[in-house]
Write a protein that holds these residues in place. Structure first.
Motif, mmCIF file in Angstrom:
data_model
loop_
_atom_site.group_PDB
_atom_site.id
_atom_site.type_symbol
_atom_site.label_atom_id
_atom_site.label_comp_id
_atom_site.label_asym_id
_atom_site.label_seq_id
_atom_site.Cartn_x
_atom_site.Cartn_y
_atom_site.Cartn_z
ATOM 1 N N LEU A 45 0.853 -1.178 0.000
ATOM 2 C CA LEU A 45 0.000 0.000 0.000
ATOM 3 C C LEU A 45 0.897 1.239 0.000
ATOM 4 N N VAL A 46 0.800 2.027 -1.054
ATOM 5 C CA VAL A 46 1.663 3.191 -1.240
ATOM 6 C C VAL A 46 1.057 4.437 -0.604
ATOM 7 N N SER A 47 -0.237 4.676 -0.853
ATOM 8 C CA SER A 47 -0.882 5.868 -0.300
ATOM 9 C C SER A 47 -2.383 5.638 -0.167
ATOM 10 N N ILE A 48 -2.980 6.455 0.700
ATOM 11 C CA ILE A 48 -4.420 6.383 0.947
ATOM 12 C C ILE A 48 -5.037 7.725 0.580
ATOM 13 N N ASN A 49 -6.067 7.698 -0.264
ATOM 14 C CA ASN A 49 -6.783 8.912 -0.646
ATOM 15 C C ASN A 49 -8.138 8.892 0.072
ATOM 16 N N MET A 50 -8.197 9.528 1.220
ATOM 17 C CA MET A 50 -9.408 9.494 2.045
ATOM 18 C C MET A 50 -10.567 10.248 1.403
ATOM 19 N N ASP A 51 -10.291 11.245 0.581
ATOM 20 C CA ASP A 51 -11.357 12.018 -0.064
ATOM 21 C C ASP A 51 -12.110 11.192 -1.111
ATOM 22 N N ASP A 52 -11.380 10.318 -1.815
ATOM 23 C CA ASP A 52 -11.993 9.522 -2.884
ATOM 24 C C ASP A 52 -12.192 8.055 -2.503
ATOM 25 N N PHE A 53 -11.905 7.711 -1.233
ATOM 26 C CA PHE A 53 -12.107 6.345 -0.734
ATOM 27 C C PHE A 53 -11.365 5.307 -1.576
ATOM 28 N N CYS A 54 -10.087 5.594 -1.859
ATOM 29 C CA CYS A 54 -9.290 4.657 -2.644
ATOM 30 C C CYS A 54 -7.838 4.700 -2.189
ATOM 31 N N VAL A 55 -7.057 3.745 -2.700
ATOM 32 C CA VAL A 55 -5.647 3.655 -2.348
ATOM 33 C C VAL A 55 -4.811 3.500 -3.606
ATOM 34 N N ALA A 56 -3.512 3.712 -3.468
ATOM 35 C CA ALA A 56 -2.554 3.391 -4.519
ATOM 36 C C ALA A 56 -1.711 2.235 -3.993
ATOM 37 N N VAL A 57 -1.471 1.255 -4.849
ATOM 38 C CA VAL A 57 -0.677 0.094 -4.455
ATOM 39 C C VAL A 57 0.409 -0.160 -5.491
ATOM 40 N N LYS A 58 1.503 -0.773 -5.039
ATOM 41 C CA LYS A 58 2.588 -1.168 -5.930
ATOM 42 C C LYS A 58 2.609 -2.697 -5.950
ATOM 43 N N ILE A 59 2.358 -3.271 -7.120
ATOM 44 C CA ILE A 59 2.301 -4.719 -7.284
ATOM 45 C C ILE A 59 3.688 -5.302 -6.981
ATOM 46 N N SER A 60 3.710 -6.395 -6.203
ATOM 47 C CA SER A 60 5.001 -6.960 -5.809
ATOM 48 C C SER A 60 5.253 -8.359 -6.362
ATOM 49 N N ASP A 61 4.328 -8.904 -7.150
ATOM 50 C CA ASP A 61 4.556 -10.234 -7.712
ATOM 51 C C ASP A 61 3.948 -10.355 -9.102
ATOM 52 N N GLY A 62 4.317 -11.423 -9.791
ATOM 53 C CA GLY A 62 3.744 -11.706 -11.104
ATOM 54 C C GLY A 62 4.276 -10.819 -12.216
ATOM 55 N N VAL A 63 3.591 -10.863 -13.335
ATOM 56 C CA VAL A 63 4.039 -10.125 -14.529
ATOM 57 C C VAL A 63 3.915 -8.617 -14.356
ATOM 58 N N HIS A 64 3.119 -8.165 -13.385
ATOM 59 C CA HIS A 64 2.934 -6.730 -13.165
ATOM 60 C C HIS A 64 3.799 -6.193 -12.026
ATOM 61 N N ALA A 65 4.740 -6.992 -11.525
ATOM 62 C CA ALA A 65 5.593 -6.581 -10.409
ATOM 63 C C ALA A 65 6.263 -5.242 -10.710
ATOM 64 N N GLY A 66 6.189 -4.342 -9.743
ATOM 65 C CA GLY A 66 6.783 -3.017 -9.891
ATOM 66 C C GLY A 66 5.806 -1.960 -10.369
ATOM 67 N N ARG A 67 4.664 -2.366 -10.891
ATOM 68 C CA ARG A 67 3.672 -1.419 -11.397
ATOM 69 C C ARG A 67 2.897 -0.802 -10.239
#
Length: 83
Positions: A45-67
């Motif tokens: 979990l990279v950041s939490i946006n409390m105004d829009d009820f969402c988060v930003a995440v950084k994928i740590s496995d699979g073909v999308h790792a690092g995204r």
């Protein structure tokens, strides 16, 4: 289906939904994406946006790792507690 998952599903579905609330782990926590295009991926979990009820995440496995994925709804992630 896993027997413990069946028990959990039954217990939760019997509990009043009005008493349940989404709990978001703190920034930096490991999470599992449970819905959407990246479902099943582990992430941080990279950041939490409390105004829009969402988060930003950084994928740590699979073909999308690092995204980094922005605007993931609260309900689409859960805390991952693996020791």
């Amino acid at each position: 289906m896993d027997r413990s998952l069946t028990t959990l599903t039954t217990d939760v579905s019997c509990y009043s939904c009005r008493r349940l609330e989404t709990v978001i782990p703190k920034e930096g926590s490991r999470v599992l994406i449970v819905n959407g295009a990246y479902r099943g991926s582990m992430a941080q979990l990279v950041s939490i946006n409390m105004d829009d009820f969402c988060v930003a995440v950084k994928i740590s496995d699979g073909v999308h790792a690092g995204r980094t994925v922005e605007r993931v709804e609260y309900e689409d992630v859960c805390k991952l507690d693996i020791h």
